[in-house]
Design an enzyme around this catalytic site. Structure first.
Site, PDB file in Angstrom:
ATOM      1  N   ASP A  19       0.833  -1.205   0.000  1.00  0.00           N
ATOM      2  CA  ASP A  19       0.000   0.000   0.000  1.00  0.00           C
ATOM      3  C   ASP A  19       0.871   1.260   0.000  1.00  0.00           C
ATOM      4  OD1 ASP A  19      -2.283   1.481   0.041  1.00  0.00           O
ATOM      5  OD2 ASP A  19      -2.807   1.052   2.123  1.00  0.00           O
ATOM      6  N   ASN A  67     -10.470  -3.079  -6.513  1.00  0.00           N
ATOM      7  CA  ASN A  67      -9.690  -2.123  -7.310  1.00  0.00           C
ATOM      8  C   ASN A  67     -10.321  -1.823  -8.670  1.00  0.00           C
ATOM      9  OD1 ASN A  67      -6.430  -3.187  -6.051  1.00  0.00           O
ATOM     10  ND2 ASN A  67      -7.719  -1.500  -5.386  1.00  0.00           N
TER      11      ASN A  67
HETATM   12  C1  FPP Z   1      -1.867   0.236  -3.349  1.00  0.00           C
HETATM   13  O1  FPP Z   1      -1.411   1.556  -3.358  1.00  0.00           O
HETATM   14  C2  FPP Z   1      -1.301  -0.485  -4.475  1.00  0.00           C
HETATM   15  C3  FPP Z   1      -2.021  -1.052  -5.478  1.00  0.00           C
HETATM   16  C4  FPP Z   1      -3.480  -1.036  -5.543  1.00  0.00           C
HETATM   17  C5  FPP Z   1      -1.355  -1.728  -6.607  1.00  0.00           C
HETATM   18  C6  FPP Z   1      -0.154  -2.541  -6.277  1.00  0.00           C
HETATM   19  C7  FPP Z   1       0.675  -2.641  -7.490  1.00  0.00           C
HETATM   20  C8  FPP Z   1       2.014  -2.619  -7.522  1.00  0.00           C
HETATM   21  C9  FPP Z   1       2.853  -2.594  -6.322  1.00  0.00           C
HETATM   22  C10 FPP Z   1       2.766  -2.570  -8.804  1.00  0.00           C
HETATM   23  C11 FPP Z   1       2.518  -3.667  -9.775  1.00  0.00           C
HETATM   24  C12 FPP Z   1       2.561  -5.026  -9.197  1.00  0.00           C
HETATM   25  C13 FPP Z   1       3.287  -6.049  -9.685  1.00  0.00           C
HETATM   26  C14 FPP Z   1       3.144  -7.395  -9.108  1.00  0.00           C
HETATM   27  C15 FPP Z   1       4.224  -5.865 -10.786  1.00  0.00           C
HETATM   28  P1  FPP Z   1      -2.466   2.724  -3.563  1.00  0.00           P
HETATM   29  O2  FPP Z   1      -2.505   3.057  -4.999  1.00  0.00           O
HETATM   30  O3  FPP Z   1      -3.759   2.364  -2.946  1.00  0.00           O
HETATM   31  O4  FPP Z   1      -1.761   3.873  -2.761  1.00  0.00           O
HETATM   32  P2  FPP Z   1      -2.458   5.018  -1.890  1.00  0.00           P
HETATM   33  O5  FPP Z   1      -3.233   4.324  -0.803  1.00  0.00           O
HETATM   34  O6  FPP Z   1      -1.286   5.785  -1.372  1.00  0.00           O
HETATM   35  O7  FPP Z   1      -3.316   5.810  -2.832  1.00  0.00           O
END
Ligand code: FPP
Length: 233
Positions: A19, A67
């Site tokens: 996250d 998501n």
């Molecule tokens: C949460 O951060 C993250 C995600 C929903 C996506 C996770 C994806 C990756 C780490 C990159 C791609 C993955 C792979 C396996 C190559 P958020 O966007 O909710 O962050 P925030 O809470 O700060 O808005």
């Protein structure tokens, strides 16, 4: 290089709720997609570290069933990133003897991505090192319902723990010992609900793109010091 002796009690299976990509980008006045791109780099480092210290399984929450509510532009950039990651990392997975497994409902994922995921899983299925499990279109409640419905369809009248576990996406994987969440949030967010019944939880303020070996090591050292009682005294 990590002193592997630090980890007297190494978890077999670690799950990570990655996250904070969005906040990482916001702090730098960058678009959210850049946060995810930086997050993908952190994924590569975490996988390499986990395999090197000898985890049996690392499960990463990359895209939840919730998501899909995100703006289409962000979804598209995540799909694109996943595809690039797969293509680029497949040789590294092979070199590290890692088997790729995907958990979740891929039904809504673009056809070409589904095809690439299938190819990568088949190409690595005989690797007997760590299992890298990526949760995509994954929701813990959906997973349990899916398993229950499969058993009902088979005409089973009374479901026991073994039946259920054999029908979860994670069937055959070791018990989830440690669950890590980055970015300061302290929620499970529908991740591995059944599997985390007796897991140790470890939270860090570090945003996912900044999660490095040092931080991962802290979690493993803390895990080694925990005393798990499983309801016993
Ligand atoms: C949460 O951060 C993250 C995600 C929903 C996506 C996770 C994806 C990756 C780490 C990159 C791609 C993955 C792979 C396996 C190559 P958020 O966007 O909710 O962050 P925030 O809470 O700060 O808005």
């Amino acid at each position: 290089m990590t002193n592997l002796k630090n980890f007297e009690k190494l978890p077999a299976h670690v799950g990570i709720i990655m996250d904070g990509n969005g906040r990482w980008a916001k702090k730098r006045f960058l678009p959210r997609s850049m946060g995810h791109k930086a997050g993908a780099k952190a994924v590569r480092k975490a996988v390499e570290f986990a395999a090197r210290v000898g985890l049996e399984c690392l499960t990463l929450y990359a895209f939840s069933s919730e998501n899909w509510k995100r703006p289409q532009e962000e979804i598209d950039s995540l799909m694109d990133l996943l595809l690039k990651f797969l293509k680029k990392e497949l040789p590294n997975l092979q070199k590290q003897n890692i088997a790729l497994r995907i958990i979740g409902d891929l039904g809504r994922f673009p056809q070409h991505l589904q095809a690439e995921l299938g190819k990568a899983m088949r190409a690595t299925e005989n690797n007997d090192g760590m299992v890298l499990c990526i949760a995509l279109g994954y929701g813990g409640q959906d997973e349990i319902l899916f398993a229950v419905n499969k058993l009902v369809e088979q005409g089973i009248k009374k479901i026991d723990k073994q039946d259920l576990e054999a029908n979860l996406f994670t069937a055959g994987l070791p018990e989830l010992d440690l669950l890590i969440r980055t970015s300061g949030e302290q929620r499970i967010s529908n991740f591995l609900l059944w599997q985390s019944a007796y897991s140790e939880f470890w939270f860090t303020q570090v945003l996912w793109p900044d999660f490095d070996e040092k931080e991962f090591e802290k979690a493993l050292v803390e895990f080694a010091s925990r005393h798990r009682r499983y309801g016993d005294v």
